[in-house]
Design a protein around this motif. Structure first.
Motif, PDB file in Angstrom:
ATOM      1  N   CYS A 244       0.871  -1.170   0.000  1.00 35.03           N
ATOM      2  CA  CYS A 244       0.000   0.000   0.000  1.00 35.03           C
ATOM      3  C   CYS A 244       0.907   1.220   0.000  1.00 35.03           C
ATOM      4  O   CYS A 244       1.549   1.533   1.010  1.00 35.03           O
TER       5      CYS A 244
ATOM      6  N   ILE B 102      -2.098  -1.157  -3.850  1.00 34.48           N
ATOM      7  CA  ILE B 102      -3.006  -0.250  -3.161  1.00 34.48           C
ATOM      8  C   ILE B 102      -2.419   1.145  -3.236  1.00 34.48           C
ATOM      9  O   ILE B 102      -1.269   1.368  -2.858  1.00 34.48           O
TER      10      ILE B 102
ATOM     11  N   ALA C  41      -2.708   4.836  -1.885  1.00 35.59           N
ATOM     12  CA  ALA C  41      -3.277   5.433  -0.675  1.00 35.59           C
ATOM     13  C   ALA C  41      -3.045   6.937  -0.601  1.00 35.59           C
ATOM     14  O   ALA C  41      -2.011   7.454  -1.032  1.00 35.59           O
TER      15      ALA C  41
ATOM     16  N   HIS D 182      -7.288   3.759  -1.597  1.00 35.19           N
ATOM     17  CA  HIS D 182      -7.486   3.632  -0.152  1.00 35.19           C
ATOM     18  C   HIS D 182      -7.232   4.951   0.574  1.00 35.19           C
ATOM     19  O   HIS D 182      -6.235   5.639   0.301  1.00 35.19           O
TER      20      HIS D 182
ATOM     21  N   ASP E  95      -5.988   6.489   3.828  1.00 32.57           N
ATOM     22  CA  ASP E  95      -5.165   6.047   4.953  1.00 32.57           C
ATOM     23  C   ASP E  95      -5.661   6.689   6.252  1.00 32.57           C
ATOM     24  O   ASP E  95      -6.677   7.389   6.264  1.00 32.57           O
TER      25      ASP E  95
ATOM     26  N   LYS F  18      -0.906  -6.919   4.009  1.00 32.41           N
ATOM     27  CA  LYS F  18      -0.813  -5.548   3.487  1.00 32.41           C
ATOM     28  C   LYS F  18       0.304  -4.827   4.233  1.00 32.41           C
ATOM     29  O   LYS F  18       0.329  -4.812   5.463  1.00 32.41           O
TER      30      LYS F  18
ATOM     31  N   ASN G 221       2.140  -1.064   4.454  1.00 27.18           N
ATOM     32  CA  ASN G 221       2.061   0.348   4.065  1.00 27.18           C
ATOM     33  C   ASN G 221       3.460   0.931   3.902  1.00 27.18           C
ATOM     34  O   ASN G 221       4.303   0.794   4.790  1.00 27.18           O
TER      35      ASN G 221
END
Length: 276
Positions: A21, A45, A47, A79, A81, A225, A227
């Motif tokens: 992400c 993803i 974000a 997405h 965050d 996932k 980040n």
């Protein structure tokens, strides 16, 4: 192809890979991230973090990121965050984000469960996935009010069972905004959390601060996932500074961004391959 977390995370949690992400801070790096996913034929993803929401607003970000996702051959989840305000979460849902994170990690457990559940009820009604956080992942800099609280497995179990969320961020030694991989992961705590939360995919924030060997080990678990923000920001900033210093007579923004983005795409591809 625009997707949500439920389209890509459960398979990763049950297997031995994870989905990155990436926090994006503009059109150019968002496009570089999507092109990296297309090149490797992997899901990704995209974000928007709080800083970008405060700067550009969710409507503008949604239009920019969702259009990239819809036109991509890769699976791209758009997405929102860490967000502490339900009004902003609902704006993001309204304007087209396919996934949102309501961050109630600074709240008492009961309130975190209740408010996450309210967000879930709205989001699920329109096919949007929801991430939450239990425990509190600290920041190296920039968020002094954020606590540092390791995730309690019993609280994680309740949160998973009662909130209805789709993915759960945990605090097991990971730290936001580290520029070097110095995090020490609490594997016994993570193992216990994994055993009690059922089928909920787990999420690690602060990936730049984690060693590659730990990332490889973590992706074998229910962590599905990761980040990433700081790594790509460093890649962009360092290369942009170098390129501008090499050609001081040049001043056009597009010229320099076009020369910088291949380095961002390369770093995104490195992380996609590490997690794949």
């Amino acid at each position: 192809m625009l997707v949500n977390l439920n389209d890509i995370l459960p398979q990763a949690a049950d297997a031995k890979y994870a989905v990155p992400c990436f926090n994006a801070f503009g059109y150019e790096d968002a496009r570089a991230i999507v092109e990296a996913a297309e090149e490797l034929k992997k899901p990704v993803i995209l974000a928007a973090n709080k800083d970008m929401v405060d700067y550009m607003g969710v409507k503008t970000l949604a239009r920019m990121f969702v259009s990239l996702a819809e036109e991509s051959s890769a699976q791209v989840c758009v997405h929102l965050d860490h967000t502490y305000d339900e009004d902003i979460v609902f704006q993001a849902i309204h304007h087209g984000f396919s996934s949102v994170m309501f961050d109630g990690s600074q709240l008492p457990l009961e309130e975190n469960i209740r408010r996450t559940r309210q967000v879930v009820n709205v989001a699920h009604a329109v096919g949007v996935s929801v991430e939450g956080e239990i425990g509190s992942v600290p920041y190296e800099e920039g968020r002094d009010h954020i606590k540092s609280i390791s995730t309690d497995p019993s609280e994680a179990q309740r949160y998973a069972q009662e909130s209805g969320l789709d993915a759960m961020a945990v605090a097991v030694g990971n730290i936001h905004r580290l520029t070097k991989p110095t995090s020490v992961i609490d594997y016994p705590r993570l193992q216990t959390i994994s055993e009690v939360v059922g089928d909920i995919p787990l999420v690690i924030h602060g990936t730049t601060g984690i060693r590659d060997e730990d990332i490889i080990k973590l992706k074998q678990t229910r962590i599905s996932k990761f980040n990433i923000g700081t790594s790509l920001r460093m890649t962009l900033g360092q290369n942009l500074r170098r390129l501008m210093n090499e050609e001081p007579e040049k001043f056009d923004r597009l010229y320099f961004m076009q020369k910088t983005m291949p380095f961002v795409q390369q770093d995104a591809m490195r992380i996609l391959e590490l997690l794949g």
